[in-house]
Design a protein around this motif. Sequence first.
Motif, PDB file in Angstrom:
ATOM      1  N   MET A   1       0.840  -1.175  -0.058  1.00  0.00           N
ATOM      2  CA  MET A   1      -0.029  -0.116   0.120  1.00  0.00           C
ATOM      3  C   MET A   1       0.648   1.064   0.051  1.00  0.00           C
ATOM      4  N   PRO A   2       0.302   2.170  -0.944  1.00  0.00           N
ATOM      5  CA  PRO A   2       1.493   3.325  -0.878  1.00  0.00           C
ATOM      6  C   PRO A   2       1.353   4.190   0.413  1.00  0.00           C
ATOM      7  N   ARG A   3       2.290   4.962   1.051  1.00  0.00           N
ATOM      8  CA  ARG A   3       2.294   5.789   1.925  1.00  0.00           C
ATOM      9  C   ARG A   3       2.803   7.002   1.769  1.00  0.00           C
ATOM     10  N   ILE A   4       2.012   7.939   2.307  1.00  0.00           N
ATOM     11  CA  ILE A   4       2.261   9.446   2.275  1.00  0.00           C
ATOM     12  C   ILE A   4       2.336   9.877   3.605  1.00  0.00           C
ATOM     13  N   GLU A   5       3.317  10.554   4.128  1.00  0.00           N
ATOM     14  CA  GLU A   5       3.477  11.141   5.282  1.00  0.00           C
ATOM     15  C   GLU A   5       3.596  12.847   5.304  1.00  0.00           C
ATOM     16  N   VAL A   6       2.722  13.453   6.018  1.00  0.00           N
ATOM     17  CA  VAL A   6       2.560  14.962   6.045  1.00  0.00           C
ATOM     18  C   VAL A   6       3.193  15.331   7.405  1.00  0.00           C
ATOM     19  N   ILE A   7       4.255  16.081   7.323  1.00  0.00           N
ATOM     20  CA  ILE A   7       4.952  16.521   8.383  1.00  0.00           C
ATOM     21  C   ILE A   7       4.766  18.108   8.477  1.00  0.00           C
ATOM     22  N   ARG A   8       4.475  18.690   9.929  1.00  0.00           N
ATOM     23  CA  ARG A   8       4.487  19.986   9.872  1.00  0.00           C
ATOM     24  C   ARG A   8       6.020  20.609  10.088  1.00  0.00           C
ATOM     25  N   GLU A   9       6.254  21.577   9.120  1.00  0.00           N
ATOM     26  CA  GLU A   9       7.370  22.402   9.173  1.00  0.00           C
ATOM     27  C   GLU A   9       7.490  23.447  10.119  1.00  0.00           C
ATOM     28  N   ALA A  10       6.373  24.373  10.228  1.00  0.00           N
ATOM     29  CA  ALA A  10       6.297  25.705  10.681  1.00  0.00           C
ATOM     30  C   ALA A  10       4.788  26.138  10.496  1.00  0.00           C
ATOM     31  N   ARG A  13       2.510  25.363   7.548  1.00  0.00           N
ATOM     32  CA  ARG A  13       3.346  24.940   6.315  1.00  0.00           C
ATOM     33  C   ARG A  13       3.531  23.277   6.933  1.00  0.00           C
ATOM     34  N   PHE A  14       3.223  22.593   5.800  1.00  0.00           N
ATOM     35  CA  PHE A  14       3.404  20.993   5.828  1.00  0.00           C
ATOM     36  C   PHE A  14       4.113  20.523   4.792  1.00  0.00           C
ATOM     37  N   ARG A  15       5.144  19.492   4.933  1.00  0.00           N
ATOM     38  CA  ARG A  15       5.760  18.868   3.979  1.00  0.00           C
ATOM     39  C   ARG A  15       5.330  17.244   3.697  1.00  0.00           C
ATOM     40  N   ALA A  16       4.815  17.247   2.616  1.00  0.00           N
ATOM     41  CA  ALA A  16       4.352  15.740   2.320  1.00  0.00           C
ATOM     42  C   ALA A  16       5.300  14.915   1.559  1.00  0.00           C
ATOM     43  N   GLU A  17       5.715  13.878   2.094  1.00  0.00           N
ATOM     44  CA  GLU A  17       6.585  12.872   1.478  1.00  0.00           C
ATOM     45  C   GLU A  17       5.709  11.918   0.685  1.00  0.00           C
ATOM     46  N   VAL A  18       6.102  11.900  -0.652  1.00  0.00           N
ATOM     47  CA  VAL A  18       5.194  11.042  -1.682  1.00  0.00           C
ATOM     48  C   VAL A  18       6.087  10.530  -2.495  1.00  0.00           C
ATOM     49  N   GLY A  19       6.574   9.179  -2.340  1.00  0.00           N
ATOM     50  CA  GLY A  19       7.115   8.334  -3.128  1.00  0.00           C
ATOM     51  C   GLY A  19       8.683   8.873  -3.537  1.00  0.00           C
ATOM     52  N   GLY A  20       9.042   9.236  -2.763  1.00  0.00           N
ATOM     53  CA  GLY A  20      10.652   9.914  -2.879  1.00  0.00           C
ATOM     54  C   GLY A  20      10.631  11.435  -3.400  1.00  0.00           C
ATOM     55  N   ALA A  22       8.784  15.421  -2.523  1.00  0.00           N
ATOM     56  CA  ALA A  22       8.344  16.227  -1.388  1.00  0.00           C
ATOM     57  C   ALA A  22       7.429  17.285  -1.915  1.00  0.00           C
ATOM     58  N   LEU A  23       6.225  17.532  -1.353  1.00  0.00           N
ATOM     59  CA  LEU A  23       5.428  18.569  -1.831  1.00  0.00           C
ATOM     60  C   LEU A  23       5.314  19.577  -0.477  1.00  0.00           C
ATOM     61  N   VAL A  24       5.226  20.711  -0.705  1.00  0.00           N
ATOM     62  CA  VAL A  24       4.861  21.627   0.334  1.00  0.00           C
ATOM     63  C   VAL A  24       3.619  22.286   0.414  1.00  0.00           C
ATOM     64  N   PHE A  25       2.786  22.133   1.280  1.00  0.00           N
ATOM     65  CA  PHE A  25       1.406  22.910   1.580  1.00  0.00           C
ATOM     66  C   PHE A  25       1.427  23.812   2.483  1.00  0.00           C
ATOM     67  N   ASP A  26       0.815  24.965   2.117  1.00  0.00           N
ATOM     68  CA  ASP A  26       0.772  26.224   2.928  1.00  0.00           C
ATOM     69  C   ASP A  26      -0.393  26.884   2.668  1.00  0.00           C
ATOM     70  N   GLN A  27      -0.683  27.966   3.416  1.00  0.00           N
ATOM     71  CA  GLN A  27      -1.785  28.609   3.263  1.00  0.00           C
ATOM     72  C   GLN A  27      -1.378  30.106   2.761  1.00  0.00           C
ATOM     73  N   PRO A  28      -2.265  30.828   2.217  1.00  0.00           N
ATOM     74  CA  PRO A  28      -1.977  32.126   1.765  1.00  0.00           C
ATOM     75  C   PRO A  28      -1.541  33.197   2.880  1.00  0.00           C
ATOM     76  N   ASP A  35       2.685  31.241   2.120  1.00  0.00           N
ATOM     77  CA  ASP A  35       2.334  31.238   0.863  1.00  0.00           C
ATOM     78  C   ASP A  35       3.636  30.318   0.248  1.00  0.00           C
ATOM     79  N   ALA A  36       4.293  29.638   0.936  1.00  0.00           N
ATOM     80  CA  ALA A  36       5.355  28.622   0.429  1.00  0.00           C
ATOM     81  C   ALA A  36       4.919  27.678  -0.355  1.00  0.00           C
ATOM     82  N   GLY A  37       3.661  27.337  -0.640  1.00  0.00           N
ATOM     83  CA  GLY A  37       3.197  26.101  -1.599  1.00  0.00           C
ATOM     84  C   GLY A  37       1.746  26.253  -1.652  1.00  0.00           C
ATOM     85  N   PRO A  38       1.088  25.504  -2.333  1.00  0.00           N
ATOM     86  CA  PRO A  38      -0.275  25.584  -2.456  1.00  0.00           C
ATOM     87  C   PRO A  38      -1.122  24.946  -1.333  1.00  0.00           C
ATOM     88  N   THR A  39      -2.284  25.312  -1.264  1.00  0.00           N
ATOM     89  CA  THR A  39      -2.842  24.755  -0.308  1.00  0.00           C
ATOM     90  C   THR A  39      -3.382  23.197  -0.547  1.00  0.00           C
TER      91      THR A  39
END
Length: 140
Positions: A1-10, A13-20, A22-28, A35-39
């Motif tokens: 089963m694929p695994r995705i882990e989302v970790i709070r950076e600050a 803002r969160f970083r998602a580890e996806v199959g090697g 990294a995606l950054v999620f943030d808010q405006p 605004d370091a990444g898309p929501t």
Amino acid sequence: MPRIEVIREAGVRFRAEVGGHALVFDQPVAAGGGDAGPTPTDVFVASLAGCVAYYVERFLERHGVAPDGLRVVSEFTMAQHPSRVGAIEIAIVVPAGVPEELRAPLLAVAEHCTVHNSIVTPPTVRMDLVLDAARVTSPA
């Protein structure tokens, strides 16, 4: 089963580890982010557009049509109670050389991409709360 882990950076803002990758999620900034990444909501809609693009590209290749210039444009509106994506509009911009007889089948293929299927027939989602054992202290 694929695994995705989302970790709070600050902050929010969160970083998602996806199959090697990294995606950054943030808010405006207006919503308390940097605004370091898309929501996450933006990425949700983008994943639908990306999936549609992939299915359309494969269809065009199978039918000998060069996919040069292929674009998928998505727009969405939010709904409330509960807060969610209320509507998504997808425009599939295909090369001018797509024959008329392929247009309906191409749209049918796009409408059956994996992400679209997962929205139309939603998956079962189960959430559990897990205490981080390393951070739990023993009672005094």
